[in-house]
Design an enzyme around this catalytic site. Structure first.
Site, PDB file in Angstrom:
ATOM      1  N   TYR A   1     -37.722 116.590 -16.746  1.00  0.00           N
ATOM      2  CA  TYR A   1     -38.490 117.696 -16.163  1.00  0.00           C
ATOM      3  C   TYR A   1     -39.091 117.273 -14.812  1.00  0.00           C
TER       4      TYR A   1
ATOM      5  N   ALA B   1     -45.591 121.322  -4.405  1.00  0.00           N
ATOM      6  CA  ALA B   1     -45.380 121.533  -5.845  1.00  0.00           C
ATOM      7  C   ALA B   1     -44.839 120.260  -6.470  1.00  0.00           C
ATOM      8  N   ALA B   2     -45.411 119.886  -7.600  1.00  0.00           N
ATOM      9  CA  ALA B   2     -44.891 118.714  -8.305  1.00  0.00           C
ATOM     10  C   ALA B   2     -45.433 118.637  -9.717  1.00  0.00           C
TER      11      ALA B   2
ATOM     12  N   GLY C   1     -52.717 124.125  -6.770  1.00  0.00           N
ATOM     13  CA  GLY C   1     -53.175 122.764  -7.087  1.00  0.00           C
ATOM     14  C   GLY C   1     -54.318 122.325  -6.188  1.00  0.00           C
TER      15      GLY C   1
ATOM     16  N   ARG D   1     -59.749 118.048  -8.437  1.00  0.00           N
ATOM     17  CA  ARG D   1     -58.796 117.127  -9.044  1.00  0.00           C
ATOM     18  C   ARG D   1     -58.585 117.506 -10.516  1.00  0.00           C
TER      19      ARG D   1
ATOM     20  N   SER E   1     -47.158 116.137 -11.075  1.00  0.00           N
ATOM     21  CA  SER E   1     -47.767 115.073 -10.259  1.00  0.00           C
ATOM     22  C   SER E   1     -48.401 113.957 -11.086  1.00  0.00           C
TER      23      SER E   1
ATOM     24  N   ASP F   1     -54.443 120.018  -3.612  1.00  0.00           N
ATOM     25  CA  ASP F   1     -54.175 119.968  -2.167  1.00  0.00           C
ATOM     26  C   ASP F   1     -53.774 121.341  -1.621  1.00  0.00           C
TER      27      ASP F   1
ATOM     28  N   TYR G   1     -41.862 109.457 -12.041  1.00  0.00           N
ATOM     29  CA  TYR G   1     -42.510 110.220 -10.973  1.00  0.00           C
ATOM     30  C   TYR G   1     -42.124 109.662  -9.600  1.00  0.00           C
TER      31      TYR G   1
ATOM     32  N   THR H   1     -45.600 110.036  -1.454  1.00  0.00           N
ATOM     33  CA  THR H   1     -46.672 109.324  -2.162  1.00  0.00           C
ATOM     34  C   THR H   1     -46.621 107.801  -2.043  1.00  0.00           C
TER      35      THR H   1
ATOM     36  N   LYS I   1     -39.835 111.207  -6.530  1.00  0.00           N
ATOM     37  CA  LYS I   1     -40.402 111.401  -5.189  1.00  0.00           C
ATOM     38  C   LYS I   1     -39.599 110.625  -4.131  1.00  0.00           C
TER      39      LYS I   1
ATOM     40  N   ASP J   1     -41.175 129.623  -8.757  1.00  0.00           N
ATOM     41  CA  ASP J   1     -41.075 128.287  -9.336  1.00  0.00           C
ATOM     42  C   ASP J   1     -40.107 127.502  -8.453  1.00  0.00           C
TER      43      ASP J   1
ATOM     44  N   GLU K   1     -47.053 105.972  -4.413  1.00  0.00           N
ATOM     45  CA  GLU K   1     -46.376 105.477  -5.626  1.00  0.00           C
ATOM     46  C   GLU K   1     -45.000 104.895  -5.295  1.00  0.00           C
TER      47      GLU K   1
HETATM   48  P1  NAP Z   1     -51.713 119.041  -8.448  1.00  0.00           P
HETATM   49  O1  NAP Z   1     -53.160 119.390  -8.375  1.00  0.00           O
HETATM   50  O2  NAP Z   1     -51.144 118.516  -9.717  1.00  0.00           O
HETATM   51  O3  NAP Z   1     -50.898 120.361  -8.015  1.00  0.00           O
HETATM   52  C1  NAP Z   1     -49.538 120.489  -8.248  1.00  0.00           C
HETATM   53  C2  NAP Z   1     -49.127 121.887  -7.880  1.00  0.00           C
HETATM   54  O4  NAP Z   1     -47.718 122.025  -8.108  1.00  0.00           O
HETATM   55  C3  NAP Z   1     -49.814 122.987  -8.728  1.00  0.00           C
HETATM   56  O5  NAP Z   1     -50.049 124.090  -7.895  1.00  0.00           O
HETATM   57  C4  NAP Z   1     -48.744 123.315  -9.751  1.00  0.00           C
HETATM   58  O6  NAP Z   1     -48.848 124.625 -10.257  1.00  0.00           O
HETATM   59  C5  NAP Z   1     -47.518 123.203  -8.866  1.00  0.00           C
HETATM   60  N1  NAP Z   1     -46.278 123.096  -9.631  1.00  0.00           N
HETATM   61  C6  NAP Z   1     -45.968 122.231 -10.609  1.00  0.00           C
HETATM   62  N2  NAP Z   1     -44.733 122.461 -11.058  1.00  0.00           N
HETATM   63  C7  NAP Z   1     -44.249 123.507 -10.351  1.00  0.00           C
HETATM   64  C8  NAP Z   1     -43.043 124.234 -10.354  1.00  0.00           C
HETATM   65  N3  NAP Z   1     -42.069 123.944 -11.211  1.00  0.00           N
HETATM   66  N4  NAP Z   1     -42.883 125.259  -9.487  1.00  0.00           N
HETATM   67  C9  NAP Z   1     -43.877 125.585  -8.639  1.00  0.00           C
HETATM   68  N5  NAP Z   1     -45.063 124.945  -8.589  1.00  0.00           N
HETATM   69  C10 NAP Z   1     -45.238 123.923  -9.440  1.00  0.00           C
HETATM   70  O7  NAP Z   1     -51.324 117.986  -7.326  1.00  0.00           O
HETATM   71  P2  NAP Z   1     -52.104 117.577  -5.984  1.00  0.00           P
HETATM   72  O8  NAP Z   1     -52.983 116.431  -6.302  1.00  0.00           O
HETATM   73  O9  NAP Z   1     -52.620 118.773  -5.322  1.00  0.00           O
HETATM   74  O10 NAP Z   1     -50.890 116.970  -5.136  1.00  0.00           O
HETATM   75  C11 NAP Z   1     -50.111 117.787  -4.292  1.00  0.00           C
HETATM   76  C12 NAP Z   1     -48.804 117.092  -3.994  1.00  0.00           C
HETATM   77  O11 NAP Z   1     -49.053 115.837  -3.378  1.00  0.00           O
HETATM   78  C13 NAP Z   1     -47.969 116.786  -5.223  1.00  0.00           C
HETATM   79  O12 NAP Z   1     -46.619 116.915  -4.841  1.00  0.00           O
HETATM   80  C14 NAP Z   1     -48.284 115.333  -5.533  1.00  0.00           C
HETATM   81  O13 NAP Z   1     -47.192 114.726  -6.205  1.00  0.00           O
HETATM   82  C15 NAP Z   1     -48.452 114.785  -4.133  1.00  0.00           C
HETATM   83  N6  NAP Z   1     -49.375 113.660  -3.999  1.00  0.00           N
HETATM   84  C16 NAP Z   1     -50.644 113.737  -4.496  1.00  0.00           C
HETATM   85  C17 NAP Z   1     -51.500 112.678  -4.304  1.00  0.00           C
HETATM   86  C18 NAP Z   1     -52.911 112.714  -4.826  1.00  0.00           C
HETATM   87  O14 NAP Z   1     -53.536 111.646  -4.890  1.00  0.00           O
HETATM   88  N7  NAP Z   1     -53.458 113.883  -5.150  1.00  0.00           N
HETATM   89  C19 NAP Z   1     -51.073 111.535  -3.595  1.00  0.00           C
HETATM   90  C20 NAP Z   1     -49.774 111.514  -3.105  1.00  0.00           C
HETATM   91  C21 NAP Z   1     -48.938 112.579  -3.295  1.00  0.00           C
HETATM   92  P3  NAP Z   1     -49.733 124.990 -11.554  1.00  0.00           P
HETATM   93  O15 NAP Z   1     -51.105 125.273 -11.029  1.00  0.00           O
HETATM   94  O16 NAP Z   1     -49.052 126.181 -12.106  1.00  0.00           O
HETATM   95  O17 NAP Z   1     -49.691 123.794 -12.469  1.00  0.00           O
HETATM   96  N1  GDD Z   2     -54.930 109.102 -15.590  1.00  0.00           N
HETATM   97  C1  GDD Z   2     -55.509 108.002 -16.091  1.00  0.00           C
HETATM   98  N2  GDD Z   2     -56.199 108.108 -17.267  1.00  0.00           N
HETATM   99  N3  GDD Z   2     -55.392 106.842 -15.432  1.00  0.00           N
HETATM  100  C2  GDD Z   2     -56.018 105.757 -15.941  1.00  0.00           C
HETATM  101  C3  GDD Z   2     -56.750 105.805 -17.122  1.00  0.00           C
HETATM  102  C4  GDD Z   2     -56.847 107.041 -17.840  1.00  0.00           C
HETATM  103  O1  GDD Z   2     -57.464 107.151 -18.876  1.00  0.00           O
HETATM  104  N4  GDD Z   2     -57.262 104.569 -17.359  1.00  0.00           N
HETATM  105  C5  GDD Z   2     -56.867 103.791 -16.363  1.00  0.00           C
HETATM  106  N5  GDD Z   2     -56.110 104.503 -15.501  1.00  0.00           N
HETATM  107  C6  GDD Z   2     -55.466 103.976 -14.285  1.00  0.00           C
HETATM  108  C7  GDD Z   2     -53.978 104.260 -14.206  1.00  0.00           C
HETATM  109  O2  GDD Z   2     -53.255 103.341 -15.030  1.00  0.00           O
HETATM  110  C8  GDD Z   2     -53.745 104.088 -12.716  1.00  0.00           C
HETATM  111  O3  GDD Z   2     -53.563 102.733 -12.405  1.00  0.00           O
HETATM  112  C9  GDD Z   2     -55.060 104.544 -12.082  1.00  0.00           C
HETATM  113  O4  GDD Z   2     -56.002 104.630 -13.157  1.00  0.00           O
HETATM  114  C10 GDD Z   2     -54.980 105.894 -11.380  1.00  0.00           C
HETATM  115  O5  GDD Z   2     -54.388 106.829 -12.270  1.00  0.00           O
HETATM  116  P1  GDD Z   2     -54.327 108.388 -11.914  1.00  0.00           P
HETATM  117  O6  GDD Z   2     -55.660 108.898 -11.537  1.00  0.00           O
HETATM  118  O7  GDD Z   2     -53.601 109.066 -13.023  1.00  0.00           O
HETATM  119  O8  GDD Z   2     -53.482 108.424 -10.555  1.00  0.00           O
HETATM  120  P2  GDD Z   2     -52.129 107.695 -10.120  1.00  0.00           P
HETATM  121  O9  GDD Z   2     -52.504 106.620  -9.148  1.00  0.00           O
HETATM  122  O10 GDD Z   2     -51.317 107.289 -11.275  1.00  0.00           O
HETATM  123  O11 GDD Z   2     -51.333 108.858  -9.380  1.00  0.00           O
HETATM  124  C11 GDD Z   2     -51.991 109.709  -8.435  1.00  0.00           C
HETATM  125  O12 GDD Z   2     -51.871 109.168  -7.138  1.00  0.00           O
HETATM  126  C12 GDD Z   2     -50.516 109.070  -6.641  1.00  0.00           C
HETATM  127  C13 GDD Z   2     -50.610 108.461  -5.241  1.00  0.00           C
HETATM  128  O13 GDD Z   2     -50.716 107.097  -5.323  1.00  0.00           O
HETATM  129  C14 GDD Z   2     -51.333 111.090  -8.559  1.00  0.00           C
HETATM  130  O14 GDD Z   2     -52.078 112.015  -7.802  1.00  0.00           O
HETATM  131  C15 GDD Z   2     -49.912 111.078  -8.031  1.00  0.00           C
HETATM  132  O15 GDD Z   2     -49.406 112.418  -7.968  1.00  0.00           O
HETATM  133  C16 GDD Z   2     -49.938 110.476  -6.614  1.00  0.00           C
HETATM  134  O16 GDD Z   2     -48.626 110.435  -6.086  1.00  0.00           O
END
Ligand code: NAP
Ligand code: GDD
Length: 340
Positions: free
Chosen positions: A100, A86-87, A13, A188, A89, A15, A154, A130, A158, A63, A132
């Protein structure tokens, strides 16, 4: 020289791939699990797989929901540091697949922690928690002291994992939660709002006739740079005792402000007209409709405002984010990471 050994779930993923690169640069041996997938899901790992560091990087099929598999891998690897990234996400998708989402995010974390405990592996454990979790609790800023009021499958999954990590910590494990606010990068996923906006704007700039369809323009997020944030995952595991820490830039912007910035940078200044689902964003220069609202992207419950207070991380791990939202957008438009 003796190498430290790290194990990363979610290494394919956003991160996970940056974290693996960071740890390899620190001379670690890095193990990660990849899911079996009909299509190649190793795009984010290209940099590592094409470098000499590849010989310190081991991928295992696995997994997080498969405890037999986790047990088998961990018994061989016996890592000193475990990063559970892993998530499932995607918050919006979690409303459609709540079971799931829990199997992966909540019970996956449990299976991993149980495997570590049963194998008596003496490691430090990082959980990707997170912002969230905060939900809509009415606080202007969110810190480690802010109550959690999760509002999506979600965030509920978490929260389960967050509590589990605290439970294992009380059993004596070095286990901690990084409470990360949104962070983005060229890696991303396409369906998260920042990447979706940037990719559509780039296509439109390149003469595509499409209109970008978005949900809620008024939600606010505190966006940071993923490549920068993963460093602090590692720093959290270098502390003497485990701490749960908020990681956030401390600035908040609405989705609409993000849209305005991106299109302006690509010479398509936007003026807005209409209200509610009739609101549209129009190119001021040629009156072409660039943005429309599509209720499909509305969430059952929306988290309105994220605005992090990372004072504790500033104090304990010298958290000092350098990349502003404008720089982040430039990085994502260029699709080229910068050195941190
Ligand atoms: P991401 O790009 O969606 O990556 C998720 C990773 O988890 C991918 O490698 C995915 O594998 C793997 N995965 C999903 N289901 C799995 C399973 N059943 N078994 C093993 N691996 C699995 O997410 P990210 O943005 O890098 O975020 C990393 C972590 O931080 C996540 O836990 C997310 O919830 C948390 N987080 C993210 C943010 C953010 O803003 N990015 C903020 C707060 C927390 P595949 O490549 O096979 O899909
Ligand atoms: N995805 C998406 N698509 N979001 C939209 C859209 C659209 O077309 N239009 C508006 N949004 C708004 C969503 O309703 C949300 O308020 C905001 O954009 C951000 O959406 P996402 O980019 O999907 O991220 P997220 O904030 O819901 O979740 C991400 O950040 C969390 C940390 O706060 C994910 O990375 C989570 O895994 C992570 O925990």
């Amino acid at each position: 020289m003796k190498h430290k050994i790290a194990f990363i779930t979610g290494v394919t993923g956003q991160d996970g791939s940056y974290l693996a690169e960071f740890l390899l640069n620190k001379n670690y041996i890095v193990h990660g699990i990849r899911r079996i997938n009909s299509n190649n899901n190793l795009n984010n790992l290209k940099k590592i797989l094409n470098s000499k560091k590849r010989n310190r990087f081991k991928l295992h099929y696995g997994d997080i929901t498969d405890s037999t598999n986790l047990h088998k891998i961990l018994s061989k690897v016996r890592p000193q540091e475990v990063y559970n990234l892993a998530a499932q996400s995607h918050v919006h998708v979690s409303f459609q697949i709540p079971e799931y989402t829990h199997n992966v995010n909540a019970f996956g974390c449990l299976k991993l922690l149980e495997a570590i405990k049963n194998l008596k592996i003496n490691c430090k454990f990082y959980q990707a928690s997170t912002s969230e979790l905060f939900g809509n609790n009415g606080n202007k800023f969110q810190s480690e002291k802010t109550p959690f009021t999760p509002i999506s499958p979600y965030s509920i999954s978490k929260l389960y994992a967050f509590n589990l990590v605290n439970y294992y910590k009380h059993q004596g494990m070095f286990a901690c939660n990084g409470i990360l606010f949104n962070h983005e990068s060229p890696r991303r996923g396409d369906s998260f709002v920042t990447q979706k906006i940037i990719n559509a704007a780039l296509r439109i700039k390149n003469k595509s006739n499409e209109t970008l369809k978005l949900g809620n323009l008024y939600a606010k997020r505190d966006w940071g740079y993923a490549k920068e944030y993963v460093i602090y995952m590692w720093k959290m595991l270098q502390l003497k005792k485990p701490e749960n820490l908020v990681i956030a830039n401390g600035k908040t912007y609405s989705v609409k402000e993000f849209v305005n910035k991106v299109f302006l940078k690509l010479d398509m200044p936007i003026k807005w007209q209409g209200k509610g689902i009739k609101e549209i964003g129009i190119n001021k220069l040629n009156n072409k409709i660039l943005v429309k609202i599509d209720p499909y992207y509305f969430r059952k419950i929306e988290l309105n405002n994220l605005y992090g207070d990372a004072s504790k991380a500033k104090k304990l791990i010298e958290f000092n984010p350098k990349v502003s939202l404008d720089q982040l957008i430039d990085i994502m438009i260029e699709k080229k990471d910068i050195d941190i």
